[in-house]
Design an enzyme around this catalytic site. Structure first.
Site, short mmCIF file in Angstrom:
data_model
loop_
_atom_site.label_atom_id
_atom_site.label_comp_id
_atom_site.label_asym_id
_atom_site.label_seq_id
_atom_site.Cartn_x
_atom_site.Cartn_y
_atom_site.Cartn_z
N HIS A 42 42.55 40.53 43.54
CA HIS A 42 41.94 40.07 42.28
C HIS A 42 43.00 39.69 41.24
CE1 HIS A 42 42.30 44.32 40.76
NE2 HIS A 42 42.39 43.71 39.60
N ASP A 87 40.84 44.22 48.77
CA ASP A 87 41.47 43.83 47.51
C ASP A 87 42.99 43.96 47.67
OD1 ASP A 87 41.94 43.02 44.95
OD2 ASP A 87 41.21 44.85 43.99
N SER A 183 46.40 46.69 37.30
CA SER A 183 45.95 46.26 38.62
C SER A 183 47.12 45.72 39.44
CB SER A 183 44.90 45.16 38.49
OG SER A 183 43.69 45.67 38.01
#
Length: 237
Positions: A42, A87, A183
């Protein structure tokens, strides 16, 4: 954001990379050898710039280096991922980097992580659960590796499956967590690179709402195949 944390020592994150688009630092990543970075799917954006050897965003280290992606690899050609699966993104740099005072790769894990382990996570993400406050240097925090169910139960709206290739980590009483901007960064458990920061609650660091990390160990075959040139390799089902 890394919440409830302290500034990292300048010498403890030689493997940490910063992903930028324009002038905005939006994700972290981990250098796993001189030519490859592992981060979250992502975090994929156009025109990514990768900074290596960075500590302060304002005062550059002498050995900082910049790269751009030469290639990006995902588990699925569609680049799809979910809250509980796939992910993960491998980035091949446009040219190799050399080890230096502030740059060195982090090895892939040799064994799976154990629930109960103390893990360390690192990033330049938000340092307030409610305000857009970002640090100049990366922050580090120690959190615990928890049972996957601890991440599944608080989020019934996500309809997470009973099993997952996702790690759950945090502090159940709250106050320590990754957050917006962290992230793609690493989760290091007992000295081994075990997780990639994937998702969590907003606001961050709430009691009984730990965060999820892509499990690196389960993707070793895929990672090693891609690096070896087998670009048709598939991720674990």
């Amino acid at each position: 954001m890394i919440l409830g944390d302290d500034e990292c020592n300048i010498n403890e994150h030689r493997f940490l990379v910063a992903l930028y688009t324009s002038r905005t630092l939006f994700c972290g990543g981990t250098l796993i050898n001189q030519e490859w970075v592992l981060t979250a799917a992502h975090c994929n954006m156009e025109d990514i710039q990768i900074k290596l050897g960075m500590h302060s965003k304002k005062v550059p280290n002498e050995d900082e280096q910049k790269r751009v992606p030469k290639e990006k690899f995902f588990c699925l050609s569609s680049k799809n991922y979910t809250l509980w699966d796939k992910d993960i993104m491998l980035i091949r740099l446009d040219s190799p980097v050399k080890n230096s005072a502030h740059i060195a790769p982090l090895s892939l894990p040799s064994s799976p992580p154990s629930v109960g382990s103390v893990c360390r996570t690192i990033g330049w993400g938000r340092i307030s659960s409610t305000k857009e406050t970002y640090p100049d240097v990366p922050h580090c925090v120690n959190i615990n590796l928890l049972e996957y169910e601890m991440c599944r139960a608080p989020y019934p709206e996500f309809e997470l499956p009973a099993t997952s290739r996702t790690l759950c980590a945090g502090i159940l009483e709250g106050g320590k967590d990754t957050c917006v901007g962290d992230s793609g960064g690493p989760l290091i458990c007992n000295g081994q690179f075990q997780g990639i920061a994937s998702w969590g609650d907003d606001p961050c660091a709430q009691p009984h709402k730990p965060a999820a990390y892509t499990k690196v160990f389960d993707h070793l075959d895929w990672i090693e195949n891609i690096i070896a040139g087998n670009t048709d390799a598939s991720c674990p089902p």
